[in-house]
Design an enzyme around this catalytic site. Structure first.
Site, PDB file in Angstrom:
ATOM      1  N   THR A 455       0.823  -1.213   0.000  1.00  0.00           N
ATOM      2  CA  THR A 455       0.000   0.000   0.000  1.00  0.00           C
ATOM      3  C   THR A 455       0.855   1.260   0.000  1.00  0.00           C
ATOM      4  OG1 THR A 455      -0.261   0.103   2.413  1.00  0.00           O
ATOM      5  CG2 THR A 455      -1.854  -1.211   1.184  1.00  0.00           C
ATOM      6  N   ASP A 456       2.055   1.207   0.554  1.00  0.00           N
ATOM      7  CA  ASP A 456       2.941   2.373   0.458  1.00  0.00           C
ATOM      8  C   ASP A 456       3.216   2.719  -1.001  1.00  0.00           C
ATOM      9  OD1 ASP A 456       3.441   3.426   2.962  1.00  0.00           O
ATOM     10  OD2 ASP A 456       5.099   2.070   3.393  1.00  0.00           O
ATOM     11  N   VAL A 457       3.555   1.697  -1.789  1.00  0.00           N
ATOM     12  CA  VAL A 457       3.849   1.929  -3.209  1.00  0.00           C
ATOM     13  C   VAL A 457       2.592   2.394  -3.939  1.00  0.00           C
ATOM     14  CG1 VAL A 457       4.487   0.792  -5.374  1.00  0.00           C
ATOM     15  CG2 VAL A 457       5.814   0.353  -3.285  1.00  0.00           C
TER      16      VAL A 457
END
Length: 607
Positions: A455-457
């Protein structure tokens, strides 16, 4: 030589995601019909510049390292049970089209963009690739990939994950960035401080390594307590705790981003030389420009992955991106492994960004931020909720004086928790809250977040797409805007079925005599076609069939399958090979003197 097969299937998920995001942006985008205003075209395929036959999502995951990184924590390469690379590629396609709209409105003659699912996958593993190819191998080595298990849930090694189990069979994910809170949490569970301290480093490093080898004593201590007891300990120590459910459906379905137009522009604001749109500074001449955002400036105050990746994307599209860092520089710059004198992971997201140091706790530091924002097209941050307002640097503080500014906030949870204080806005808690922690694993494995920062990416990519939509809208209206996106809003983009899939042994990487192989869609769907390739073998269970693959090398099996008209993809288990393999020469840049590590090339081709 391996027979050459050309995949015919189309990456429909990528196209669907691109269409969804472009429709979401459409109300805010300028009209593109009429003479000389053709709609930009985009193409998404599986392999792009990668010289390999990649027939589907799983083949891309196998060839480009996603299986390797995702599977580190659970014993070996393992597919993500969702079409993650395709979703990334869909966002990239939407970014390319929206960037073209900005470029064309500014007088740049670009008409189409190409990207691929493989390029999306390579972008997603960029930090891991940088770490493993860094010239200076300071710090702990990246984990190796042992042979994958074909067993189910009982075979999952708990030591590789941070997910905890309770005595009443709940599964929980905890998060903190405070070592003292970590120690106190475990003390309330009866764990000695020294033992708790042994778990702190792997717990914090899991964002970088995609593994979390906590001491077994910590897992046992959690299993001696009920969920209520863990919640009480977390509440008293300020630890964020969420229960990991088995339902893959998103708990919430927020829009990918929310765009709120700013105030009307000043009548005498400077105007863009091509479009007459008010701008915060004179436009840079566009003659000779080849990237859509050439001449635009982004100022970011970001840390970790989500925010820096958003700035990285805008920089790859041609913008000048200036970082605001604390005095002495961002501490993440010196986290091992180093590439020269900078963290390889930090460099993967921040190389090429000029830096201005400012102490935001002081009036002069905040004044410096205001001055930088006044000379920018975009101001981007991923501060904790409420910090911008406390600093006097919220959109309501900056937009009235700079009405053409695009103000972007990339958060963890947005408004998903309403008036309640949200948990720490980190990747793994976002996976849990969004249902992605259940969706990424098959039904025979317990739900748990991937320790690859999914989810960071994706959150950084969605933030960048929201910024592009706001810039495109500004070209039509002259008004800046506020753009809100979150990790949870990004996770909600990932399509998933109502129930977690059930896999056979053929849905997992097969152990060969010298590596791993992943069968193509036809072979996975029809085991009998594979069975005919096994000399003298009668009917057998898929588990036994899979075990027979260890008798030949990966290359031998690839050839035999290809001769039978079946595809199979060697599973990449050494990310450093991406920088050496001829098939990736046009997609991955090898280490060079300026960065000291390998990196994916920009994932778009414009024409």
């Amino acid at each position: 030589m391996t027979p050459h097969l050309r995949a015919a299937a189309r990456p429909d998920v990528a196209a669907a995601i691109a269409g969804r995001l472009l429709r979401h942006a459409a109300p805010d985008l300028p009209e593109t019909s009429g003479p000389g205003r053709e709609t930009p075209r985009y193409t998404v395929d599986w392999a792009g510049p990668v010289g390999a036959d990649l027939p589907d999502e799983r083949a891309v995951q196998a060839a480009c390292g996603l299986m390797q990184v995702h599977g580190r924590a659970t014993g070996g390469p393992l597919p993500l049970a969702v079409d993650y690379a395709s979703v990334v590629a869909g966002v990239l396609a939407a970014q390319g089209v929206t960037a073209l709209r900005v470029a064309r409105a500014r007088g740049l003659d670009l008409r189409e963009v190409r990207t691929s699912v493989a390029q999306g996958a390579l972008l997603a593993i960029g930090q891991y690739l940088a770490a493993e190819t860094a010239r200076d191998n300071s710090g702990p080595p990246e984990p190796d990939s042992p042979p994958p298990s074909t067993a189910g849930a009982d075979a999952l090694p708990a030591g590789g994950l941070a997910t905890l189990e309770t005595s009443d069979d709940a599964r929980v994910e905890v998060e903190t960035l405070d070592p003292l809170a970590w120690r106190e949490f475990w003390a309330r569970l009866g764990v000695a401080p020294a033992l708790a301290g042994r778990g702190w480093l792997p717990f914090q490093q899991r964002f970088a390594t995609a593994v979390c080898p906590l001491p077994d004593e910590l897992h046992r201590a959690a299993r001696r307590r009920t969920l209520a007891e863990l919640r009480a300990a977390a509440h008293r120590t300020g630890i964020s705790l969420l229960t990991v459910g088995s339902d893959p459906a998103p708990a919430v379905r927020p829009a990918a981003w929310c765009l709120t137009p700013g105030p009307a522009p000043f009548p005498r604001a400077r105007r863009h030389q091509h479009t007459a749109v008010p701008g915060p500074r004179p436009a840079v001449p566009l003659s000779g420009a080849v990237l859509p955002l050439t001449g635009l400036r982004v100022v970011e105050s970001t840390r970790r992955v989500q925010g820096p990746l958003a700035g990285h994307v805008l920089r790859m599209l041609g913008a000048e991106v200036v970082r605001i860092e604390p005095l002495g520089g961002d501490p993440m710059r010196w986290l091992p492994p180093l590439a020269g004198d900078c963290s390889a992971r930090f460099s993967a997201l921040n190389a090429g960004k000029p830096v201005v140091e400012a102490d935001l706790t002081t009036a002069p530091g905040r004044a410096m931020v205001r001055a930088l924002a006044a000379a920018a097209d975009v101001f981007l941050h991923n501060w904790a909720p409420g910090k911008a307002a406390r600093l006097g640097l919220d959109a309501s503080d900056l937009l009235p004086d700079h009405p053409a500014l695009v103000y972007a906030w990339a958060s963890g949870f947005g408004d998903a928790f309403g008036d309640r204080p949200p948990p720490l806005g980190t990747d793994y808690l976002a996976q849990v809250h969004s249902g992605l922690a259940a969706a990424v694993r098959p039904a025979d494995q317990p739900p748990a977040p991937s320790l690859m920062t999914l989810t960071d990416v994706l959150g950084g990519l969605v933030c960048a797409q929201g910024v592009l939509a706001a810039l495109a809208a500004r070209e039509a209206t002259g008004r800046g805007s506020r753009v809100d996106s979150s990790l949870v809003s990004a996770a909600a983009l990932v399509p998933r079925s109502a129930h977690r899939p059930r896999w056979t042994a053929l849905d997992r990487p097969l152990r060969t005599a010298d590596g791993h192989l992943y069968l193509g869609p036809e072979a996975r769907a029809c085991p009998e076609t594979v069975l005919r390739l096994l000399d003298g073998a009668g009917p057998m269970a898929t588990e036994h069939l899979a075990a027979r693959f260890s008798r030949r090398t990966t290359e031998e099996w690839t050839v035999r399958l290809a001769e039978a008209g079946l595809t199979a993809t060697p599973v990449l288990t050494d990310l450093t090979a991406l920088a050496r393999a001829p098939a990736f020469r046009a997609a991955v840049a090898p280490p060079d003197p300026s960065t000291g590590h390998a990196r994916p090339y920009a994932p778009w081709e414009f024409a």
